[in-house]
Scaffold this active site. Structure first.
Site, PDB file in Angstrom:
ATOM      1  N   CYS A   3       0.863  -1.189   0.000  1.00  0.00           N
ATOM      2  CA  CYS A   3       0.000   0.000   0.000  1.00  0.00           C
ATOM      3  C   CYS A   3       0.898   1.236   0.000  1.00  0.00           C
ATOM      4  O   CYS A   3       2.051   1.162  -0.439  1.00  0.00           O
ATOM      5  CB  CYS A   3      -0.996  -0.024   1.162  1.00  0.00           C
ATOM      6  SG  CYS A   3      -0.255   0.016   2.808  1.00  0.00           S
ATOM      7  N   ARG A   9      -3.465  -0.548   5.355  1.00  0.00           N
ATOM      8  CA  ARG A   9      -4.093  -1.584   4.532  1.00  0.00           C
ATOM      9  C   ARG A   9      -3.233  -2.823   4.331  1.00  0.00           C
ATOM     10  O   ARG A   9      -3.697  -3.949   4.544  1.00  0.00           O
ATOM     11  CB  ARG A   9      -4.481  -1.002   3.164  1.00  0.00           C
ATOM     12  CG  ARG A   9      -5.580   0.020   3.244  1.00  0.00           C
ATOM     13  CD  ARG A   9      -5.683   0.812   1.961  1.00  0.00           C
ATOM     14  NE  ARG A   9      -4.499   1.652   1.751  1.00  0.00           N
ATOM     15  CZ  ARG A   9      -4.238   2.351   0.674  1.00  0.00           C
ATOM     16  NH1 ARG A   9      -5.080   2.293  -0.346  1.00  0.00           N
ATOM     17  NH2 ARG A   9      -3.166   3.097   0.584  1.00  0.00           N
ATOM     18  N   ASP A 115      -8.008   3.973   0.881  1.00  0.00           N
ATOM     19  CA  ASP A 115      -7.098   4.425   1.938  1.00  0.00           C
ATOM     20  C   ASP A 115      -7.904   4.939   3.131  1.00  0.00           C
ATOM     21  O   ASP A 115      -8.635   5.928   3.002  1.00  0.00           O
ATOM     22  CB  ASP A 115      -6.229   5.546   1.350  1.00  0.00           C
ATOM     23  CG  ASP A 115      -5.117   5.963   2.288  1.00  0.00           C
ATOM     24  OD1 ASP A 115      -5.170   5.603   3.479  1.00  0.00           O
ATOM     25  OD2 ASP A 115      -4.197   6.657   1.818  1.00  0.00           O
TER      26      ASP A 115
HETATM   27  P1  4NP Z   1      -1.818   2.846   4.120  1.00  0.00           P
HETATM   28  O1  4NP Z   1      -2.380   4.226   4.697  1.00  0.00           O
HETATM   29  O2  4NP Z   1      -1.263   3.152   2.747  1.00  0.00           O
HETATM   30  O3  4NP Z   1      -3.025   1.975   4.051  1.00  0.00           O
HETATM   31  O4  4NP Z   1      -0.766   2.371   5.095  1.00  0.00           O
HETATM   32  C1  4NP Z   1      -1.617   5.391   4.756  1.00  0.00           C
HETATM   33  C2  4NP Z   1      -0.735   5.582   5.798  1.00  0.00           C
HETATM   34  C3  4NP Z   1       0.004   6.747   5.874  1.00  0.00           C
HETATM   35  C4  4NP Z   1      -0.133   7.708   4.900  1.00  0.00           C
HETATM   36  C5  4NP Z   1      -1.014   7.508   3.856  1.00  0.00           C
HETATM   37  C6  4NP Z   1      -1.759   6.348   3.774  1.00  0.00           C
HETATM   38  N1  4NP Z   1       0.621   8.917   4.982  1.00  0.00           N
HETATM   39  O5  4NP Z   1       0.415   9.790   4.116  1.00  0.00           O
HETATM   40  O6  4NP Z   1       1.451   9.057   5.888  1.00  0.00           O
END
Ligand code: 4NP
Length: 149
Positions: A3, A9, A115
């Site tokens: 992800c 995710r 997300d």
């Molecule tokens: P993930 O969610 O891709 O599902 O782990 C996110 C976690 C952090 C960030 C964006 C999405 N961020 O911008 O820090």
């Protein structure tokens, strides 16, 4: 499992797929890892909301530490499964062994795992439902593949 941040995710998918593999007796046959295309959270455990959602549902959320996706992993892994189309672009696009995780979702193959980071806990619960359903489809597909190899 890939992800963006590797704290929401893909760690959830990692933990649930491992649990399904163990139920199928395949924990020593199929190895799962997860990573993010961005490096902001490297070394951190998963997001509290992801961990809370998994723990409430009976999974072990304690072992995760975030890592960044390395392009060499296309060769090292049999399957690279990404959560959304941005992730797909970031790992170099779809290929025979690189695709959306939800390609294995019987209800909506080709859907994205949205997300949940900027939303509330309900988004994490929705992610868990998609991840559980998709993990069932993925492990069934792996069982079929292994039976033929
Ligand atoms: P993930 O969610 O891709 O599902 O782990 C996110 C976690 C952090 C960030 C964006 C999405 N961020 O911008 O820090």
């Amino acid at each position: 499992m890939v992800c963006l941040g590797n704290i929401c995710r893909s760690p959830m998918a990692h933990v649930v797929v491992e649990a399904r593999l163990a139920e199928a007796g395949l924990e020593d046959v199929v190895e799962v890892t997860s990573s993010g295309t961005g490096g902001w959270h490297v070394g951190q455990p998963m997001d509290d909301r992801a961990a809370t959602t998994l723990t409430k549902a009976g999974y072990d959320a304690t072992r995760h530490r975030a890592r960044t996706f390395d392009p060499s992993w296309h060769d090292e892994h049999d399957l690279v499964l990404v959560m959304d189309r941005n992730n797909l672009r970031a790992v170099g696009g779809a290929g025979e062994r690189t695709m959306l995780f939800r390609a294995f979702d019987a209800e909506e193959p080709g859907g994205e795992v949205p997300d949940p980071y900027y939303g509330d806990l309900s988004g994490y619960e929705e992610v868990l439902r998609m991840v559980e359903r998709t993990s069932t489809g993925l492990v069934a597909a792996l069982e079929r593949e292994l039976a033929h190899s």
